[in-house]
Write an enzyme that holds these catalytic residues in place. Structure first.
Site, short mmCIF file in Angstrom:
data_model
loop_
_atom_site.label_atom_id
_atom_site.label_comp_id
_atom_site.label_asym_id
_atom_site.label_seq_id
_atom_site.Cartn_x
_atom_site.Cartn_y
_atom_site.Cartn_z
N HIS A 28 42.43 14.14 3.69
CA HIS A 28 42.66 14.51 2.28
C HIS A 28 44.16 14.54 2.01
O HIS A 28 44.97 14.36 2.92
CB HIS A 28 41.99 15.84 1.95
CG HIS A 28 42.54 17.05 2.63
ND1 HIS A 28 42.58 17.20 4.00
CD2 HIS A 28 43.08 18.21 2.12
CE1 HIS A 28 43.09 18.38 4.30
NE2 HIS A 28 43.41 19.00 3.19
N HIS A 78 46.31 16.87 0.94
CA HIS A 78 47.24 17.99 1.11
C HIS A 78 48.29 17.53 2.12
O HIS A 78 47.97 16.88 3.13
CB HIS A 78 46.50 19.24 1.61
CG HIS A 78 45.76 19.95 0.51
ND1 HIS A 78 44.67 20.76 0.73
CD2 HIS A 78 45.98 19.97 -0.84
CE1 HIS A 78 44.24 21.24 -0.43
NE2 HIS A 78 45.01 20.78 -1.40
N ASP A 122 49.99 18.68 4.51
CA ASP A 122 49.96 18.96 5.95
C ASP A 122 49.06 17.97 6.71
O ASP A 122 48.99 18.02 7.93
CB ASP A 122 49.55 20.41 6.24
CG ASP A 122 48.24 20.81 5.60
OD1 ASP A 122 47.98 20.40 4.46
OD2 ASP A 122 47.47 21.57 6.25
N HIS A 123 48.40 17.06 5.97
CA HIS A 123 47.52 16.09 6.63
C HIS A 123 48.01 14.65 6.49
O HIS A 123 47.44 13.75 7.10
CB HIS A 123 46.08 16.22 6.10
CG HIS A 123 45.50 17.55 6.45
ND1 HIS A 123 44.61 17.73 7.48
CD2 HIS A 123 45.74 18.78 5.93
CE1 HIS A 123 44.30 19.02 7.58
NE2 HIS A 123 44.98 19.68 6.64
N HIS A 143 36.38 21.36 0.14
CA HIS A 143 37.76 21.84 0.10
C HIS A 143 38.21 21.86 -1.36
O HIS A 143 37.46 21.45 -2.25
CB HIS A 143 38.61 20.90 0.96
CG HIS A 143 39.92 21.47 1.38
ND1 HIS A 143 40.09 22.78 1.75
CD2 HIS A 143 41.15 20.89 1.51
CE1 HIS A 143 41.35 22.99 2.07
NE2 HIS A 143 42.02 21.86 1.93
N ASP A 189 39.68 20.14 6.62
CA ASP A 189 39.82 21.46 5.98
C ASP A 189 38.55 21.72 5.18
O ASP A 189 38.20 20.93 4.30
CB ASP A 189 41.02 21.46 5.02
CG ASP A 189 42.35 21.51 5.74
OD1 ASP A 189 42.37 21.34 6.97
OD2 ASP A 189 43.38 21.72 5.06
N HIS A 211 44.06 24.50 13.02
CA HIS A 211 44.51 24.66 11.64
C HIS A 211 44.76 26.14 11.35
O HIS A 211 44.33 26.70 10.35
CB HIS A 211 43.47 24.07 10.66
CG HIS A 211 44.03 23.79 9.30
ND1 HIS A 211 44.00 24.71 8.28
CD2 HIS A 211 44.64 22.70 8.76
CE1 HIS A 211 44.55 24.19 7.18
NE2 HIS A 211 44.94 22.97 7.46
ZN LIG Z 1 45.38 21.65 5.90
ZN LIG Z 2 43.84 21.14 2.79
#
Ligand SMILES: [Zn+2]
Ligand SMILES: [Zn+2]
Length: 305
Positions: free
Chosen positions: A61, A63, A65-66, A139, A209, A267
């Site tokens: 996805h 976000h 951090d990914h 999510h 997530d 995570h």
């Molecule tokens: Zn994340």
């Molecule tokens: Zn996320």
């Protein structure tokens, strides 16, 4: 046999040598990158991952951090004269982001980037050794889990048995193909007498997530290794739900209900310095749980039947 190397096990922020999400799944002949947090290239160098063996990248996805490590990685491939095409799987908007970056920098990568938008639960890659499927998780924005299923391997020829039954070596290809063969005396020798079972196929599922969501269970049923996020401990269950994340208890409950063989958790929120409580908490529900450790490779295997 599959093996999973954890490059990042933290959530949105890096913290005390824990980094944003990235994982490498290894098969016999290639590597798959699953998510690409901003430290991915540095972590690859630290743990001696051969990044040119990666031909398929899966982004769960959008976000940061990914995937914030992805533009840098794609650019590095170009700078190091990559020739092999690269397959990228992710939410449809991901290619718009990449194309905008190329446009404003007036640059191209120099190799073929083949983008596969994720739109529904389905098989997205079929290779001789394994298949990869995606499935939706719950999510705050559209998010995808990935499951990797090895295919059954051919039986192995037992050369001592081939000699014992006086079978010509000219028949080895036929034996490898699973055929029964005639020996030098004209007797029919069954394939199962001269072969042994190959390594059993194994499977891995990455749940990205997600909220606690039992609707993912059909996609991960019976998996050999399950990775499920545990951003918070269960005492923060409400906050986890508000932020579309899960707790250790919830991950372990999913693992139990899905009949997974082993559970890895990660995570983690940066508010937690010590991760021991996550493992203790999850193990009250699902005993075969481990907190992921960056740089560690987890073998995914099962005993021969
Ligand atoms: Zn994340
Ligand atoms: Zn996320």
């Amino acid at each position: 046999m599959l093996a999973l190397t954890i490059l990042g096990n933290n959530s949105a922020l890096s913290f005390k040598n824990r980094h944003q999400t990235a994982q490498i799944l290894t098969t016999n002949d290639q590597l798959f990158l699953i998510d690409c947090g901003e430290s991915t290239q540095i972590q690859m160098q630290r743990y001696q991952i051969k990044k040119n063996r990666i031909n398929h990248i899966f982004i769960s996805h959008l976000h940061g951090d990914h995937y914030f490590g992805l533009p840098g990685l794609l650019n590095s491939y170009g700078l190091t004269n990559r020739i092999e095409p690269l397959h990228l799987y992710g939410p449809p908007q991901l290619i718009e982001i990449i194309e905008l970056m190329q446009k404003v920098s007036d640059s191209t990568f120099g190799y073929e980037l083949i983008f596969h938008p994720l739109r529904k639960a389905e098989a997205i890659l079929d290779l001789p050794a394994l298949t990869v499927s995606c499935f939706p998780v719950s999510h705050r924005i559209p998010c995808w889990g990935f499951s990797f299923q090895e295919k059954r391997k051919p039986r192995k020829i037992d050369i001592e048995k081939v000699d014992y039954y006086r079978i010509s070596k000219n028949s080895l290809t036929a034996i490898k193909n699973g055929e029964d063969v005639l020996n030098e005396l004209g007797e029919l020798i069954l394939n199962e007498k001269i072969t042994t079972e190959g390594m059993p196929p194994t499977s891995y599922a990455y749940c990205a997530d997600t909220l606690y969501d039992e609707s993912i269970i059909p996609f991960i049923e019976g998996v050999d290794l399950l990775y499920h996020e545990t951003t918070y401990l269960d005492e923060e269950r409400e906050k986890a739900a508000q932020r579309f994340h899960s707790t250790g208890i919830q991950a372990a409950t999913i693992a139990t209900k899905a009949n997974a063989k082993k559970l890895l958790i990660g995570h983690f929120s940066s508010k937690y310095e010590n991760l021991d409580l996550f493992e203790i908490e999850a193990k009250t529900i699902f005993k075969n749980t481990s907190v992921t450790v960056e740089g560690t490779t987890y073998l995914i295997d099962k005993p021969l039947r």
